[in-house]
Design an enzyme around this catalytic site. Sequence first.
Site, PDB file in Angstrom:
ATOM      1  N   GLY A  11       0.828  -1.205   0.000  1.00  0.00           N
ATOM      2  CA  GLY A  11       0.000   0.000   0.000  1.00  0.00           C
ATOM      3  C   GLY A  11       0.858   1.249   0.000  1.00  0.00           C
ATOM      4  O   GLY A  11       1.923   1.264   0.605  1.00  0.00           O
ATOM      5  N   ARG A  72       0.962  -4.848  -5.994  1.00  0.00           N
ATOM      6  CA  ARG A  72       1.018  -6.128  -5.289  1.00  0.00           C
ATOM      7  C   ARG A  72       1.400  -7.148  -6.353  1.00  0.00           C
ATOM      8  O   ARG A  72       0.771  -7.239  -7.397  1.00  0.00           O
ATOM      9  CB  ARG A  72      -0.327  -6.448  -4.646  1.00  0.00           C
ATOM     10  N   ASP A 103       4.609  -5.103   6.037  1.00  0.00           N
ATOM     11  CA  ASP A 103       5.137  -6.422   6.417  1.00  0.00           C
ATOM     12  C   ASP A 103       5.263  -7.388   5.236  1.00  0.00           C
ATOM     13  O   ASP A 103       6.205  -8.180   5.182  1.00  0.00           O
ATOM     14  CB  ASP A 103       4.330  -7.040   7.570  1.00  0.00           C
ATOM     15  N   THR A 126       3.801   2.660   5.856  1.00  0.00           N
ATOM     16  CA  THR A 126       2.399   2.252   5.920  1.00  0.00           C
ATOM     17  C   THR A 126       1.666   3.189   6.868  1.00  0.00           C
ATOM     18  O   THR A 126       2.225   3.585   7.895  1.00  0.00           O
ATOM     19  CB  THR A 126       2.226   0.788   6.395  1.00  0.00           C
ATOM     20  N   ASP A 128      -0.695   2.381   8.672  1.00  0.00           N
ATOM     21  CA  ASP A 128      -1.295   1.612   9.777  1.00  0.00           C
ATOM     22  C   ASP A 128      -0.504   1.653  11.083  1.00  0.00           C
ATOM     23  O   ASP A 128      -1.026   1.287  12.124  1.00  0.00           O
ATOM     24  CB  ASP A 128      -1.470   0.142   9.362  1.00  0.00           C
ATOM     25  N   ASP A 130       1.733  -0.380  12.129  1.00  0.00           N
ATOM     26  CA  ASP A 130       1.599  -1.720  12.708  1.00  0.00           C
ATOM     27  C   ASP A 130       2.905  -2.520  12.676  1.00  0.00           C
ATOM     28  O   ASP A 130       2.884  -3.748  12.688  1.00  0.00           O
ATOM     29  CB  ASP A 130       0.484  -2.494  11.978  1.00  0.00           C
ATOM     30  N   ARG A 172      -6.142  -1.476   9.432  1.00  0.00           N
ATOM     31  CA  ARG A 172      -6.125  -2.957   9.470  1.00  0.00           C
ATOM     32  C   ARG A 172      -6.330  -3.440  10.906  1.00  0.00           C
ATOM     33  O   ARG A 172      -7.248  -3.008  11.544  1.00  0.00           O
ATOM     34  CB  ARG A 172      -4.812  -3.482   8.908  1.00  0.00           C
TER      35      ARG A 172
HETATM   36  P1  ATP Z   1       0.607  -2.770   3.363  1.00  0.00           P
HETATM   37  O1  ATP Z   1       0.835  -3.043   4.825  1.00  0.00           O
HETATM   38  O2  ATP Z   1       0.437  -1.338   3.085  1.00  0.00           O
HETATM   39  O3  ATP Z   1      -0.426  -3.623   2.720  1.00  0.00           O
HETATM   40  P2  ATP Z   1       2.588  -4.628   2.487  1.00  0.00           P
HETATM   41  O4  ATP Z   1       4.009  -4.449   2.154  1.00  0.00           O
HETATM   42  O5  ATP Z   1       2.277  -5.482   3.682  1.00  0.00           O
HETATM   43  O6  ATP Z   1       1.990  -3.175   2.627  1.00  0.00           O
HETATM   44  P3  ATP Z   1       1.605  -6.693   0.701  1.00  0.00           P
HETATM   45  O7  ATP Z   1       0.710  -6.596  -0.467  1.00  0.00           O
HETATM   46  O8  ATP Z   1       1.254  -7.620   1.799  1.00  0.00           O
HETATM   47  O9  ATP Z   1       1.788  -5.190   1.227  1.00  0.00           O
HETATM   48  O10 ATP Z   1       3.061  -7.104   0.171  1.00  0.00           O
HETATM   49  C1  ATP Z   1       3.665  -6.395  -0.876  1.00  0.00           C
HETATM   50  C2  ATP Z   1       4.343  -7.348  -1.825  1.00  0.00           C
HETATM   51  O11 ATP Z   1       5.400  -8.058  -1.155  1.00  0.00           O
HETATM   52  C3  ATP Z   1       3.465  -8.453  -2.383  1.00  0.00           C
HETATM   53  O12 ATP Z   1       2.671  -8.005  -3.440  1.00  0.00           O
HETATM   54  C4  ATP Z   1       4.525  -9.452  -2.855  1.00  0.00           C
HETATM   55  O13 ATP Z   1       5.069  -9.075  -4.090  1.00  0.00           O
HETATM   56  C5  ATP Z   1       5.596  -9.329  -1.772  1.00  0.00           C
HETATM   57  N1  ATP Z   1       5.434 -10.423  -0.787  1.00  0.00           N
HETATM   58  C6  ATP Z   1       4.535 -10.507   0.221  1.00  0.00           C
HETATM   59  N2  ATP Z   1       4.660 -11.673   0.889  1.00  0.00           N
HETATM   60  C7  ATP Z   1       5.657 -12.367   0.273  1.00  0.00           C
HETATM   61  C8  ATP Z   1       6.279 -13.648   0.455  1.00  0.00           C
HETATM   62  N3  ATP Z   1       5.872 -14.483   1.429  1.00  0.00           N
HETATM   63  N4  ATP Z   1       7.294 -13.997  -0.372  1.00  0.00           N
HETATM   64  C9  ATP Z   1       7.705 -13.161  -1.344  1.00  0.00           C
HETATM   65  N5  ATP Z   1       7.159 -11.962  -1.589  1.00  0.00           N
HETATM   66  C10 ATP Z   1       6.159 -11.546  -0.798  1.00  0.00           C
END
Ligand code: ATP
Length: 324
Positions: A11, A72, A103, A126, A128, A130, A172
Amino acid sequence: IKNIAVLTSGGDAPGMNAAIRAVVRTGIYHGINMFGVMQGYQGLITDNIKPMDARSVSNILHLGGTILKTARCLEFKTDEGQQIAYNNLKKNDIDGLVVIGGDGTFTGAKRFSETFGVKVIGIPGTIDNDLVGSDFTLGYDTAINTVIEAIDKIRDTADAHDRLFFIEVMGRDSGCIALRSSIASGAEAVLLPEKETSVNELIEKLALGAATKKSSSIVIVAEGHKQGGAYDIAKRVKETFDHYDTKVTILGHLQRGGSPSSFDRILGSRLGFAAVNALIAGETEQMVGLKGNEIKLTSIREALTAHSFKLEPDLMEMTEVLSI
Ligand code: ATP
């Protein structure tokens, strides 16, 4: 370290551009070649990697969103996707990576580093708030400012009509935005994922307010609240308490946009600067964060596995006291 790439993933959050600018300029200051990866991990897979100079980050400090775009990317979660991403990094001779995200972004970065030995530093971006390892994440402060600006406007109409508003805010599973915005906007009550509040308790509180001549009431509901969102809670309250005309507002994605606050511009600059310095110092698999007004490193493993209760106890107590 000779070549560093930066990407934003997951995000978006206000202040990401300040961090990108700081990363690029700190690297260039130290004679490092800098690259921007478009659309998060997607750009590593499609080889959408561009050289960046000091001017490529001019006039972005005040902009919301991210000039590198974010996405994503499911493919990066597969072994094949990670291999393609690594091949593209090698092709561009990149030996260090700064990832800005939440995360999920850090989980992907950790795996990438463990498998291929790429040096990575994470910046917590982020709204959030978090993540463990930073008292404040990038974008959180701006999101709260956006929320209270909206609530101030809702308060005007609530007051004019003797209305009860249920306002759902983002975060979240975290109640950080909800708690801070409830203090800053003078909300009558706040429902948090971290604390159980029964609907009966809430009704009692609202009834007390009505009995002591409150002309309007605002209840903030965190989106992660366990007993339902703002619509559910409003419906259940209305069944037994109909003193006020009840309305619901879901603030939604407007909370993610807007020009970053001075706090987030400065935080983004500090974190970007620290991330490149950490790579130069040979660090990897670390997250840069703000702890007690100092920039500190926390291992990404710890940032992902540890859990902390981030709500300030005095703010929790104040929500009860100041809303009488
Ligand atoms: P937000 O908290 O704002 O949603 P985020 O970084 O947690 O941000 P995610 O969509 O969960 O957002 O993760 C971003 C990207 O990280 C995913 O689209 C994917 O490309 C990569 N990613 C997430 N989990 C994994 C994993 N287990 N292995 C490899 N890549 C991952």
